[in-house]
Design a protein around this motif. Structure first.
Motif, PDB file in Angstrom:
ATOM      1  N   ARG A 171      -2.372   5.778  -0.181  1.00 41.06           N
ATOM      2  CA  ARG A 171      -2.552   5.696  -1.631  1.00 41.06           C
ATOM      3  C   ARG A 171      -2.433   4.280  -2.206  1.00 41.06           C
ATOM      4  O   ARG A 171      -2.786   4.049  -3.348  1.00 41.06           O
ATOM      5  CB  ARG A 171      -1.538   6.602  -2.316  1.00 41.06           C
ATOM      6  CG  ARG A 171      -1.833   8.067  -2.056  1.00 41.06           C
ATOM      7  CD  ARG A 171      -0.825   8.972  -2.705  1.00 41.06           C
ATOM      8  NE  ARG A 171      -1.119  10.359  -2.476  1.00 41.06           N
ATOM      9  CZ  ARG A 171      -0.777  11.033  -1.403  1.00 41.06           C
ATOM     10  NH1 ARG A 171      -0.133  10.444  -0.437  1.00 41.06           N
ATOM     11  NH2 ARG A 171      -1.076  12.315  -1.274  1.00 41.06           N
ATOM     12  N   ARG A 172      -1.946   3.341  -1.400  1.00 44.63           N
ATOM     13  CA  ARG A 172      -1.740   1.974  -1.883  1.00 44.63           C
ATOM     14  C   ARG A 172      -3.079   1.247  -1.948  1.00 44.63           C
ATOM     15  O   ARG A 172      -3.861   1.278  -1.000  1.00 44.63           O
ATOM     16  CB  ARG A 172      -0.792   1.245  -0.925  1.00 44.63           C
ATOM     17  CG  ARG A 172      -0.467  -0.157  -1.314  1.00 44.63           C
ATOM     18  CD  ARG A 172       0.552  -0.730  -0.344  1.00 44.63           C
ATOM     19  NE  ARG A 172       0.126  -0.612   1.028  1.00 44.63           N
ATOM     20  CZ  ARG A 172      -0.416  -1.592   1.739  1.00 44.63           C
ATOM     21  NH1 ARG A 172      -0.596  -2.771   1.219  1.00 44.63           N
ATOM     22  NH2 ARG A 172      -0.789  -1.388   2.985  1.00 44.63           N
ATOM     23  N   GLN A 230      -5.760  -1.728  -1.752  1.00 40.85           N
ATOM     24  CA  GLN A 230      -5.848  -2.822  -0.801  1.00 40.85           C
ATOM     25  C   GLN A 230      -6.992  -3.745  -1.200  1.00 40.85           C
ATOM     26  O   GLN A 230      -8.084  -3.293  -1.529  1.00 40.85           O
ATOM     27  CB  GLN A 230      -6.074  -2.289   0.604  1.00 40.85           C
ATOM     28  CG  GLN A 230      -4.921  -1.418   1.067  1.00 40.85           C
ATOM     29  CD  GLN A 230      -5.119  -0.915   2.467  1.00 40.85           C
ATOM     30  OE1 GLN A 230      -5.864  -1.487   3.250  1.00 40.85           O
ATOM     31  NE2 GLN A 230      -4.438   0.164   2.792  1.00 40.85           N
ATOM     32  N   SER A 258      -7.644   2.470  -3.015  1.00 42.88           N
ATOM     33  CA  SER A 258      -6.787   3.011  -1.961  1.00 42.88           C
ATOM     34  C   SER A 258      -7.708   3.483  -0.835  1.00 42.88           C
ATOM     35  O   SER A 258      -8.901   3.702  -1.051  1.00 42.88           O
ATOM     36  CB  SER A 258      -5.969   4.183  -2.494  1.00 42.88           C
ATOM     37  OG  SER A 258      -6.802   5.303  -2.709  1.00 42.88           O
ATOM     38  N   TYR A 269       2.370   6.013   1.503  1.00 48.76           N
ATOM     39  CA  TYR A 269       2.201   4.584   1.267  1.00 48.76           C
ATOM     40  C   TYR A 269       0.851   4.065   1.745  1.00 48.76           C
ATOM     41  O   TYR A 269       0.111   3.455   0.977  1.00 48.76           O
ATOM     42  CB  TYR A 269       3.342   3.816   1.950  1.00 48.76           C
ATOM     43  CG  TYR A 269       3.379   2.354   1.618  1.00 48.76           C
ATOM     44  CD1 TYR A 269       3.841   1.923   0.383  1.00 48.76           C
ATOM     45  CD2 TYR A 269       2.949   1.414   2.532  1.00 48.76           C
ATOM     46  CE1 TYR A 269       3.878   0.586   0.067  1.00 48.76           C
ATOM     47  CE2 TYR A 269       2.989   0.070   2.227  1.00 48.76           C
ATOM     48  CZ  TYR A 269       3.455  -0.345   1.004  1.00 48.76           C
ATOM     49  OH  TYR A 269       3.476  -1.665   0.700  1.00 48.76           O
ATOM     50  N   ASN A 270       0.490   4.304   2.997  1.00 45.32           N
ATOM     51  CA  ASN A 270      -0.755   3.761   3.525  1.00 45.32           C
ATOM     52  C   ASN A 270      -1.991   4.406   2.924  1.00 45.32           C
ATOM     53  O   ASN A 270      -3.024   3.762   2.798  1.00 45.32           O
ATOM     54  CB  ASN A 270      -0.798   3.897   5.046  1.00 45.32           C
ATOM     55  CG  ASN A 270       0.034   2.845   5.733  1.00 45.32           C
ATOM     56  OD1 ASN A 270       0.374   1.830   5.146  1.00 45.32           O
ATOM     57  ND2 ASN A 270       0.377   3.094   6.972  1.00 45.32           N
TER      58      ASN A 270
END
Length: 73
Positions: free
Chosen positions: A34-35, A37, A44, A31-32
């Motif tokens: 590849r997400r 922002q 990512s 999650y952190n």
């Protein structure tokens, strides 16, 4: 909760510690990293870091100018 839906739904855990580990692995491993922002220009963290190092390499190549020979008489 989105994390619960994406990372943990349908799984059964024997202990709370096992569930916590699965949650940590999902958040930290997927999650952190590849997400996308907003503060990273809608990239990512992985893409941002790759772009940063590519830009640094390009800047270094640009700054490497051949030295001009000095003329001595």
């Amino acid at each position: 909760m989105l994390i619960k839906t994406e990372g943990l739904r349908g799984r059964t855990f024997a202990t709370r510690a096992e569930a916590n580990l699965a949650l940590f692995e999902y958040i930290d491993g997927f999650y952190n990293s590849r997400r996308i922002q907003e503060r990273l220009g809608w990239l990512s963290p992985i893409e941002f870091e790759e772009k940063y190092y590519a830009d640094q390499a390009t800047a270094e190549r640009t700054n490497l100018k051949p030295r001009q020979p000095t003329l001595t008489c």
